[in-house]
Design a protein around this motif. Structure first.
Motif, PDB file in Angstrom:
ATOM      1  N   GLY A  67       0.730  -1.116  -0.109  1.00  0.00           N
ATOM      2  CA  GLY A  67      -0.038   0.057  -0.045  1.00  0.00           C
ATOM      3  C   GLY A  67       0.797   1.335  -0.158  1.00  0.00           C
ATOM      4  N   LYS A  71       1.118   4.384  -2.912  1.00  0.00           N
ATOM      5  CA  LYS A  71       0.700   5.860  -2.630  1.00  0.00           C
ATOM      6  C   LYS A  71       2.377   6.444  -3.082  1.00  0.00           C
ATOM      7  CE  LYS A  71      -2.597   5.820   0.858  1.00  0.00           C
ATOM      8  NZ  LYS A  71      -2.987   5.735   2.279  1.00  0.00           N
ATOM      9  N   LEU A 102       0.575  -3.046  16.173  1.00  0.00           N
ATOM     10  CA  LEU A 102      -0.037  -3.524  14.955  1.00  0.00           C
ATOM     11  C   LEU A 102      -0.033  -5.258  15.116  1.00  0.00           C
ATOM     12  CD1 LEU A 102       1.552  -0.952  12.408  1.00  0.00           C
ATOM     13  CD2 LEU A 102      -1.055  -1.332  13.240  1.00  0.00           C
ATOM     14  N   GLU A 130       9.283   0.559  14.268  1.00  0.00           N
ATOM     15  CA  GLU A 130       9.322  -0.496  14.990  1.00  0.00           C
ATOM     16  C   GLU A 130      10.351  -0.560  16.090  1.00  0.00           C
ATOM     17  OE1 GLU A 130      11.762  -2.575  11.759  1.00  0.00           O
ATOM     18  OE2 GLU A 130      11.840  -4.467  12.880  1.00  0.00           O
TER      19      GLU A 130
HETATM   20  C1  LIG Z   1      12.901  -6.793   7.313  1.00  0.00           C
HETATM   21  C2  LIG Z   1      12.164  -7.215   8.601  1.00  0.00           C
HETATM   22  C3  LIG Z   1      11.650  -6.366   9.591  1.00  0.00           C
HETATM   23  C4  LIG Z   1      12.885  -6.065  10.429  1.00  0.00           C
HETATM   24  O1  LIG Z   1      13.205  -6.870  11.178  1.00  0.00           O
HETATM   25  O2  LIG Z   1      13.242  -4.815  10.173  1.00  0.00           O
HETATM   26  C5  LIG Z   1      10.771  -5.459   8.692  1.00  0.00           C
HETATM   27  O3  LIG Z   1      11.119  -4.064   8.785  1.00  0.00           O
HETATM   28  S1  LIG Z   1       9.329  -5.776   7.977  1.00  0.00           S
HETATM   29  C6  LIG Z   1       8.645  -4.339   7.515  1.00  0.00           C
HETATM   30  C7  LIG Z   1       7.338  -4.542   6.877  1.00  0.00           C
HETATM   31  N1  LIG Z   1       6.442  -4.699   7.820  1.00  0.00           N
HETATM   32  C8  LIG Z   1       5.560  -3.952   8.383  1.00  0.00           C
HETATM   33  O4  LIG Z   1       5.562  -2.686   7.943  1.00  0.00           O
HETATM   34  C9  LIG Z   1       4.762  -4.419   9.443  1.00  0.00           C
HETATM   35  C10 LIG Z   1       3.723  -3.260   9.950  1.00  0.00           C
HETATM   36  N2  LIG Z   1       2.960  -2.463   8.821  1.00  0.00           N
HETATM   37  C11 LIG Z   1       1.773  -2.681   8.735  1.00  0.00           C
HETATM   38  O5  LIG Z   1       1.107  -3.423   9.671  1.00  0.00           O
HETATM   39  C12 LIG Z   1       1.067  -1.875   7.533  1.00  0.00           C
HETATM   40  O6  LIG Z   1       2.114  -1.550   6.592  1.00  0.00           O
HETATM   41  C13 LIG Z   1       0.468  -0.578   8.186  1.00  0.00           C
HETATM   42  C14 LIG Z   1       1.317   0.599   8.940  1.00  0.00           C
HETATM   43  C15 LIG Z   1      -0.860  -0.900   9.219  1.00  0.00           C
HETATM   44  C16 LIG Z   1      -0.187   0.227   7.080  1.00  0.00           C
HETATM   45  O7  LIG Z   1      -0.814  -0.701   6.178  1.00  0.00           O
HETATM   46  P1  LIG Z   1      -1.601  -0.399   4.716  1.00  0.00           P
HETATM   47  O8  LIG Z   1      -2.577  -1.211   4.444  1.00  0.00           O
HETATM   48  O9  LIG Z   1      -0.403  -0.032   3.957  1.00  0.00           O
HETATM   49  O10 LIG Z   1      -2.167   1.123   5.192  1.00  0.00           O
HETATM   50  P2  LIG Z   1      -3.567   1.728   5.720  1.00  0.00           P
HETATM   51  O11 LIG Z   1      -4.194   2.160   4.823  1.00  0.00           O
HETATM   52  O12 LIG Z   1      -4.121   0.876   6.747  1.00  0.00           O
HETATM   53  O13 LIG Z   1      -2.606   3.095   6.431  1.00  0.00           O
HETATM   54  C17 LIG Z   1      -3.471   3.705   7.373  1.00  0.00           C
HETATM   55  C18 LIG Z   1      -2.837   4.986   7.254  1.00  0.00           C
HETATM   56  O14 LIG Z   1      -1.322   5.043   7.630  1.00  0.00           O
HETATM   57  C19 LIG Z   1      -0.551   5.520   6.530  1.00  0.00           C
HETATM   58  N3  LIG Z   1       0.690   4.764   6.397  1.00  0.00           N
HETATM   59  C20 LIG Z   1       0.837   3.566   6.072  1.00  0.00           C
HETATM   60  N4  LIG Z   1       1.861   3.265   5.910  1.00  0.00           N
HETATM   61  C21 LIG Z   1       2.678   4.164   6.578  1.00  0.00           C
HETATM   62  C22 LIG Z   1       4.008   4.193   6.696  1.00  0.00           C
HETATM   63  N5  LIG Z   1       5.006   3.423   6.505  1.00  0.00           N
HETATM   64  N6  LIG Z   1       4.580   5.578   7.132  1.00  0.00           N
HETATM   65  C23 LIG Z   1       3.641   6.581   7.470  1.00  0.00           C
HETATM   66  N7  LIG Z   1       2.365   6.396   7.153  1.00  0.00           N
HETATM   67  C24 LIG Z   1       1.727   5.197   6.661  1.00  0.00           C
HETATM   68  C25 LIG Z   1      -1.480   5.459   5.253  1.00  0.00           C
HETATM   69  O15 LIG Z   1      -1.358   6.373   4.308  1.00  0.00           O
HETATM   70  C26 LIG Z   1      -2.567   5.810   6.006  1.00  0.00           C
HETATM   71  O16 LIG Z   1      -2.840   7.091   6.075  1.00  0.00           O
HETATM   72  P3  LIG Z   1      -4.234   7.897   5.534  1.00  0.00           P
HETATM   73  O17 LIG Z   1      -4.244   7.574   4.213  1.00  0.00           O
HETATM   74  O18 LIG Z   1      -4.092   9.252   6.196  1.00  0.00           O
HETATM   75  O19 LIG Z   1      -5.628   7.276   6.238  1.00  0.00           O
END
Ligand SMILES: CC[C@@H](C(=O)O)C(=O)SCCNC(=O)CCNC(=O)[C@H](O)C(C)(C)COP(=O)(O)OP(=O)(O)OC[C@H]1O[C@@H](n2cnc3c(N)ncnc32)[C@H](O)[C@@H]1OP(=O)(O)O
Ligand SMILES: [Co+2]
Length: 134
Positions: A67, A71, A102, A130
């Protein structure tokens, strides 16, 4: 409660190109790409003297970074990772303060072999956080 900055993660649409940029243009030491199906990402680690950069690319159909890249198709900073001494104590304290942890709330083993958790970006200044057990 939080300690060292463990890493900054950058989501990228082209992992090979991003790796080449860090290795060849910026002169950094980079790892081989590693698939982490448990996390839905392929990762390349960039080693810096004081921290690490994680270059992340989606892996599989349900990648948590899909996602974000939809974006921001050219990529961008995806999360920051802070070390904590006791990840379960940190989780309990943050949940008591109203922060959203989360997933199911249980730490997973992260890329560095240690337990990790993620905190909702809307609760931390618009930045996905994280936590990693030190
Ligand atoms: C390499 C392994 C490990 C390590 O050991 O280091 C890792 O780092 S793994 C990395 C990948 N894993 C994760 O990111 C797990 C946790 N993340 C999640 O559960 C999801 O990514 C999320 C954060 C819940 C986002 O889910 P998503 O479906 O993409 O979006 P939403 O629509 O639910 O988002 C809600 C809201 O938040 C904004 N958003 C999303 N991601 C980010 C971000 N990375 N940084 C800042 N903001 C973010 C998104 O734009 C939405 O905002 P609005 O549009 O204003 O509602
Ligand atoms: Co990370």
């Amino acid at each position: 409660m939080i300690g060292r900055l463990n890493h900054v993660a950058i989501a990228v649409p082209d992992l090979a190109a991003a790796t080449a940029t860090y290795r060849d243009t910026l002169g950094a030491t980079v790892s081989a790409a590693e698939d982490l199906p448990e996390h839905g990402v392929t990762v390349v680690f960039v080693e810096l003297p004081n921290t690490k950069i994680e270059l992340l690319h989606p892996l599989g159909d349900d990648s948590p970074i899909a996602g974000f890249l939809a974006k921001s198709p050219t990529g961008g900073i995806h999360h920051v990772c802070y070390e904590v001494d006791d990840i379960r104590a940190a989780r309990d304290r943050l949940e008591s303060a109203g922060a959203r942890v989360l997933g199911d709330g249980n730490p997973k083993i992260g890329a560095h072999g240690k337990p990790v958790l993620f905190l909702h970006p809307k609760d931390f200044c618009g930045t996905l956080v994280e936590l990693e057990q030190a």
